[in-house]
Enzyme design. Structure first.
Site, PDB file in Angstrom:
ATOM      1  N   HIS A 198       0.831  -1.215   0.000  1.00 14.53           N
ATOM      2  CA  HIS A 198       0.000   0.000   0.000  1.00 14.53           C
ATOM      3  C   HIS A 198       0.868   1.270   0.000  1.00 14.53           C
ATOM      4  O   HIS A 198       0.433   2.328   0.472  1.00 14.53           O
ATOM      5  CB  HIS A 198      -0.976   0.009   1.183  1.00 14.53           C
TER       6      HIS A 198
ATOM      7  N   ASP B 275       2.559   2.016  -3.007  1.00 10.71           N
ATOM      8  CA  ASP B 275       2.715   2.453  -4.409  1.00 10.71           C
ATOM      9  C   ASP B 275       1.862   3.683  -4.723  1.00 10.71           C
ATOM     10  O   ASP B 275       2.350   4.664  -5.287  1.00 10.71           O
ATOM     11  CB  ASP B 275       2.503   1.306  -5.414  1.00 10.71           C
TER      12      ASP B 275
ATOM     13  N   GLY C 207      -7.345 -14.810  -6.223  1.00  9.47           N
ATOM     14  CA  GLY C 207      -7.650 -14.319  -4.875  1.00  9.47           C
ATOM     15  C   GLY C 207      -6.535 -14.556  -3.873  1.00  9.47           C
ATOM     16  O   GLY C 207      -6.703 -14.341  -2.681  1.00  9.47           O
ATOM     17  N   ALA C 208      -5.360 -14.980  -4.345  1.00 10.29           N
ATOM     18  CA  ALA C 208      -4.264 -15.271  -3.421  1.00 10.29           C
ATOM     19  C   ALA C 208      -3.391 -14.050  -3.179  1.00 10.29           C
ATOM     20  O   ALA C 208      -2.418 -14.110  -2.445  1.00 10.29           O
ATOM     21  CB  ALA C 208      -3.420 -16.420  -3.961  1.00 10.29           C
ATOM     22  N   GLY C 209      -3.724 -12.913  -3.821  1.00 12.31           N
ATOM     23  CA  GLY C 209      -2.900 -11.715  -3.664  1.00 12.31           C
ATOM     24  C   GLY C 209      -1.654 -11.771  -4.522  1.00 12.31           C
ATOM     25  O   GLY C 209      -0.674 -11.080  -4.257  1.00 12.31           O
TER      26      GLY C 209
ATOM     27  N   ASP D 147       1.726  -3.992  -9.325  1.00 18.21           N
ATOM     28  CA  ASP D 147       1.477  -5.341  -9.854  1.00 18.21           C
ATOM     29  C   ASP D 147       1.801  -5.416 -11.342  1.00 18.21           C
ATOM     30  O   ASP D 147       2.456  -6.338 -11.815  1.00 18.21           O
ATOM     31  CB  ASP D 147       0.007  -5.730  -9.637  1.00 18.21           C
TER      32      ASP D 147
ATOM     33  N   TYR E 245     -10.273  -1.368  -0.375  1.00 21.25           N
ATOM     34  CA  TYR E 245      -8.995  -0.883  -0.926  1.00 21.25           C
ATOM     35  C   TYR E 245      -9.123   0.597  -1.286  1.00 21.25           C
ATOM     36  O   TYR E 245      -8.281   1.425  -0.919  1.00 21.25           O
ATOM     37  CB  TYR E 245      -8.636  -1.712  -2.170  1.00 21.25           C
TER      38      TYR E 245
END
Ligand code: GLA
Length: 384
Positions: free
Chosen positions: A34, A36, A120-122, A171, A221
């Site tokens: 968090h 970026d 959904g695993a990040g 990402d 988020y």
């Protein structure tokens, strides 16, 4: 991911001919969560799991897309009003639109794609999908090629404008720029980046997936991002030069404590501390000081759980188990609200840790977590 598998489905689904095949990876992030969208530092790497697609221009003005994993087929036009309903297809539509906005003459195409990034695993399966299509469309249709940073921004803009997530650049950046056995420290304000060789001697990185995925993750988020912006606005009254939380220190935050909510204060405190932790971890890594790296990871977990409040019961539990087992570093990875912990484990502790984590998690929650060994791999590329 297997080229022959994707190709066989492409041939079966379309007219029997073949096209070009591209792949883009998911990512891990050692530290810097968090940060970026706050202009701070991140420290991700691409992994050996990703999305693979085959694409061929079809001479029409529409896109014909087949999701091999979902066994779902969607057609859409390339104009703004043609946005498809299926969420997976909106990623592809968004990338097409964003490429068109940047002057690329995207034409109709057939495509089939599949992935092995756990959803959904990040680990950023959606960024892998966006980056794969941005890279492919650039290669297939652009007369003047778009540079790699802009390709990452195409994916980010797709999230913002077509999927409702106000994400940062990490990402998509990691997916496009990944390099085997390297982590990348990115300064998200200047966009300067540096590759750090990552071949820890005597340690491994392993992800433990809680298999929890919260439906409201994207609105939560966006709220976190809003909190950060609220604090920046308050600090700007005293310091007009400030643009991001990156530009702030804890004294500046303390000075506005009475003007902001308790919640926003906690969020900003976490971010300011986390940005510094990335730099500390990079320094420690250069000295092969894995104990400090691990300690910072635990500090991040604490901050994400208690200040930023993006952890959950299952992830806190996995973090506690790691600590009890003597794991060097452990924390929730990615946006949070479910997904994985990332763990830096001494080789000799690995088996005990994994067995204990599985047993204790099962006893507590009635199901097993999943485990993925991390292999740091290359970014987007054309395969065939
Ligand atoms: C998600 C976002 C990223 C980043 C992380 C948290 O993965 O897509 O931009 O903000 O969360 O570090």
């Amino acid at each position: 991911m297997d080229i022959d598998f994707v190709r066989s489905r492409f041939i079966k689904h379309f007219d029997g001919t073949t096209g070009a095949i591209y792949t883009s990876p998911g990512r891990i992030n050692l530290i810097g969560e968090h940060t970026d969208y706050n202009g701070g530092f991140v420290f991700p790497g691409a992994v050996d799991k990703g999305m693979m697609l085959e694409i061929k221009p079809n001479g029409k003005d529409k896109v014909c897309a087949y999701s091999i994993d979902l066994k779902d087929y969607v057609e859409f036009g390339l104009n703004e009003e043609d946005a498809p309903r299926a969420s997976w297809a909106r990623y592809i539509f968004g990338v097409c639109r964003e490429m068109i906005k940047r002057g690329v003459e995207v034409k109709g195409f057939n495509t089939a794609f599949a992935g092995d990034v756990p959803l959904g695993a990040g680990m950023s399966s959606s960024a892998a999908l966006e980056s794969a299509f941005a890279f492919a469309l650039n290669d297939q249709f652009a007369d003047n090629k778009i540079d790699k940073f802009e390709l990452a921004k195409v994916g980010q803009a797709t999230e913002h404008n077509y999927c409702g997530v106000k994400c940062g650049i990490m990402d998509q950046f990691a997916s496009v720029f990944g390099k085997e056995e390297s982590l990348i420290r990115l300064d998200c304000r200047s966009l300067e980046y540096r590759y750090f060789p990552f071949k820890p001697q005597g340690y491994r990185l392993v992800l433990v997936d809680s298999v929890v995925k919260h439906e409201l993750a994207s609105s939560a988020y966006n709220q976190r991002r809003q909190s950060c912006e609220n604090v920046v606005a308050a600090i700007q009254k005293n310091h007009p030069e400030v643009e991001f939380l990156r530009d702030c220190n804890l004294e500046m935050l303390e000075a506005v404590k009475n003007d902001i909510t308790e919640e926003d204060y906690k969020r900003a405190k976490y971010v300011i501390e986390e940005i510094q932790r990335v730099l500390d971890v990079c320094d420690a890594l250069e000295k092969n000081d894995y104990e400090t790296v691990g300690q910072k990871m635990y500090e991040t977990h604490y901050g994400m759980s208690k200040l930023y409040e993006v952890s959950c019961e299952e992830l806190d539990f996995l973090n506690d188990v790691a600590f009890d087992c003597g794991v060097t570093g452990s924390r929730v990875m990615g946006g949070g609200f479910g997904g994985c912990t990332i763990n830096l484990v001494k080789n000799e502790l690995y088996e005990t840790f994994i067995t204990t984590a599985k047993e204790r998690f099962k006893a507590q929650f009635g199901r097993s977590p999943k485990v993925y060994d991390v292999v740091i791999a290359d970014g987007s590329k054309r395969l065939v």
